[in-house]
Scaffold this motif. Structure first.
Motif, PDB file in Angstrom:
ATOM      1  N   GLU A 234       0.837  -1.215   0.000  1.00  0.00           N
ATOM      2  CA  GLU A 234       0.000   0.000   0.000  1.00  0.00           C
ATOM      3  C   GLU A 234       0.866   1.256   0.000  1.00  0.00           C
ATOM      4  N   ARG A 235       1.880   1.288   0.855  1.00  0.00           N
ATOM      5  CA  ARG A 235       2.774   2.454   0.910  1.00  0.00           C
ATOM      6  C   ARG A 235       3.518   2.626  -0.408  1.00  0.00           C
ATOM      7  N   ARG A 236       3.980   1.529  -0.970  1.00  0.00           N
ATOM      8  CA  ARG A 236       4.734   1.607  -2.219  1.00  0.00           C
ATOM      9  C   ARG A 236       3.847   2.048  -3.383  1.00  0.00           C
ATOM     10  N   THR A 260       2.811  -0.622 -12.379  1.00  0.00           N
ATOM     11  CA  THR A 260       3.407  -1.059 -11.111  1.00  0.00           C
ATOM     12  C   THR A 260       2.551  -0.616  -9.931  1.00  0.00           C
ATOM     13  N   ALA A 261       2.099   0.635  -9.963  1.00  0.00           N
ATOM     14  CA  ALA A 261       1.244   1.133  -8.889  1.00  0.00           C
ATOM     15  C   ALA A 261      -0.041   0.320  -8.796  1.00  0.00           C
ATOM     16  N   GLU A 262      -0.630  -0.008  -9.936  1.00  0.00           N
ATOM     17  CA  GLU A 262      -1.876  -0.794  -9.930  1.00  0.00           C
ATOM     18  C   GLU A 262      -1.642  -2.193  -9.388  1.00  0.00           C
ATOM     19  N   ARG A 263      -0.502  -2.802  -9.738  1.00  0.00           N
ATOM     20  CA  ARG A 263      -0.182  -4.138  -9.230  1.00  0.00           C
ATOM     21  C   ARG A 263      -0.011  -4.109  -7.714  1.00  0.00           C
ATOM     22  N   SER A 267      -2.173  -6.061  -4.495  1.00  0.00           N
ATOM     23  CA  SER A 267      -1.637  -6.745  -3.319  1.00  0.00           C
ATOM     24  C   SER A 267      -2.209  -6.148  -2.034  1.00  0.00           C
ATOM     25  N   ALA A 268      -2.268  -4.820  -1.978  1.00  0.00           N
ATOM     26  CA  ALA A 268      -2.770  -4.158  -0.776  1.00  0.00           C
ATOM     27  C   ALA A 268      -4.234  -4.502  -0.521  1.00  0.00           C
ATOM     28  N   LEU A 288       3.188 -16.307  -1.230  1.00  0.00           N
ATOM     29  CA  LEU A 288       2.646 -16.681  -2.539  1.00  0.00           C
ATOM     30  C   LEU A 288       1.501 -17.679  -2.410  1.00  0.00           C
ATOM     31  N   ASP A 289       1.614 -18.614  -1.477  1.00  0.00           N
ATOM     32  CA  ASP A 289       0.512 -19.556  -1.239  1.00  0.00           C
ATOM     33  C   ASP A 289      -0.751 -18.820  -0.812  1.00  0.00           C
ATOM     34  N   ARG A 290      -0.574 -17.826   0.064  1.00  0.00           N
ATOM     35  CA  ARG A 290      -1.728 -17.066   0.553  1.00  0.00           C
ATOM     36  C   ARG A 290      -2.316 -16.204  -0.556  1.00  0.00           C
ATOM     37  N   TYR A 291      -1.470 -15.549  -1.338  1.00  0.00           N
ATOM     38  CA  TYR A 291      -1.943 -14.743  -2.465  1.00  0.00           C
ATOM     39  C   TYR A 291      -2.767 -15.611  -3.421  1.00  0.00           C
TER      40      TYR A 291
END
Length: 311
Positions: A234-236, A260-263, A267-268, A288-291
Motif C-alpha cells: 500500500e505504501r509503495r 506497477t502502482a496498480e499491481r 496486493s494491498a 505466494l501460497d496465501r496470495y
C-alpha cells in the motif's frame, strides 16, 4: 537414433543457429521449409544463400519433410498452432516434433495431441535465453512425450536440454511466466532510463541501479520483494503514484510505473498485511501460497506452516 534426418519448419534466427550447430556436430545436411511473410517459395537467392551457409537445403513443400526423423517447429507465435497441426498431418509414426515456439501451454498441448494422434512424439522445448547471447548452448527447457528422447539424441550433440517432465505445456508455462519477469524488467529499465535521460541523470541512475543489484544475488532480491510486498504494497503504491506524477512533469508517459502502482494496489487490497505482520517469521512461499489462495477462493484464515518447514 544415429544420424537422424533433421528438418526445420521456419528458418529464422533460432532455427539457423541450431541448424548450423547440428551440421557442424554431425556432418549431416538438414532441410528446411518456410511459408512466412518474409521467406516463402519461390525462395530468394539471398535466402537460399543464408540457408546454404547454415548447411540447410530448402524445400518447397511441407510434405517434402515427411521422411524426417526430427522436425523442429520454429515459426512466429501467431501461426504456431496451425503449423504444428500441419506438421502432424505429414509425419510418420515415431517422428519427434520439437516445438521451440514461445507459444502458450494450451497451444503446445493442442499440437502435442495432433502429433501423438499420428504416432509421433512431441517435445515442448522453450529457449531460456537468447541465441544472440548463448548461441546453440542456450538451455531448452523441455517437457512432453518426446522430452526424454529429445535429450537422449541432442545432448550428445552439444545442446543443453533440461527435462521438466512428460506433460506438454509444463515447460511452456515456466517459459511464459519467466517472460513476465524478463520482458517486464526490460520494459521497466527502458522506461526508467529514458526518463533518466530526459531528466539529465542517466549515468547517475545507472550507477545507482547497478550498484544495488550487483551487491546481491537475484534469488535474494526475489525473496525480499515477495516477503516485503505483503507488508508494504500500500505504501509503495502511493510512492509510485507520486513517481508517475513526477515523470509526467517531465513530459513522459509513465506506462510501466502506472502498471506497477496498480499491481501494488492489488496486493494491498488482499488485506493480508496484518496477518503477516503478526507472524514471527514467514517465507516467500507462505506469501505466494496465501496470495494464490485468496485469488482463487477468496479470503480465508491463513495457516502458517511451522517455522522448521519454511524455506
Amino acid at each position: 537414433m544415429p544420424q537422424p534426418k533433421i528438418a526445420f519448419v521456419g528458418f529464422g534466427e533460432a532455427a539457423r543457429c541450431f541448424a548450423k550447430h547440428l551440421v557442424a556436430q554431425t556432418g549431416i545436411q538438414v532441410v528446411a521449409f518456410c511459408q512466412g511473410k518474409t521467406n516463402a517459395p519461390p525462395y530468394s537467392q539471398a535466402f537460399r544463400a543464408v540457408a546454404a551457409d547454415c548447411g540447410a537445403t530448402l524445400v518447397d513443400r511441407l510434405e517434402d519433410l515427411a521422411d524426417a526423423d526430427v522436425i523442429f517447429s520454429a515459426v512466429v507465435v501467431a501461426v504456431a498452432a496451425e503449423t504444428g497441426e500441419a506438421i502432424a498431418r505429414i509425419i510418420r509414426p515415431g517422428c519427434l516434433v520439437v516445438d521451440i515456439n514461445a507459444a502458450t501451454p494450451r497451444t503446445k498441448q493442442r499440437v502435442a495431441a495432433a502429433v501423438e494422434a499420428r504416432g509421433g512424439l512431441f517435445a515442448d522445448a522453450n529457449l531460456m535465453g537468447s541465441v544472440d547471447l548463448y548461441g546453440a548452448a542456450v538451455t531448452l527447457y523441455t517437457s512432453g512425450s518426446g522430452a526424454e528422447r529429445f535429450a537422449e539424441v541432442f545432448k550428445p550433440l552439444g545442446m543443453r536440454i533440461d527435462v521438466a517432465g512428460p506433460e506438454a505445456g509444463t515447460a511452456a508455462a515456466v517459459k511464459m511466466l519467466r517472460s513476465v519477469v524478463t520482458k517486464g524488467m526490460e520494459a521497466l529499465l527502458v522506461e526508467a532510463l529514458t526518463a533518466a535521460t530526459l531528466a539529465g541523470v542517466r549515468d547517475e541512475t545507472m550507477r545507482g541501479l547497478c550498484a544495488s543489484m550487483d551487491a546481491t544475488t537475484f534469488s535474494k532480491f526475489l525473496d525480499m520483494c515477495v516477503r516485503s510486498d505483503v507488508l508494504h504494497a500500500e505504501r509503495r503504491a502511493v510512492e509510485m503514484d507520486g513517481v508517475a506524477a513526477g515523470l509526467r512533469e517531465l513530459g513522459f508517459d509513465p506506462l510501466m510505473v502506472t502498471a506497477t502502482a496498480e499491481r501494488l494496489k492489488v496486493s494491498a487490497r488482499l488485506g493480508l498485511r496484518e496477518e503477516f505482520a503478526q507472524l514471527s517469521g514467514y517465507s516467500a512461499d507462505d506469501v505466494l501460497d496465501r496470495y494464490a489462495h485468496v485469488a482463487a477462493r477468496g479470503a480465508g484464515p491463513f495457516e502458517a506452516r511451522p517455522q522448521a518447514e519454511r524455506r
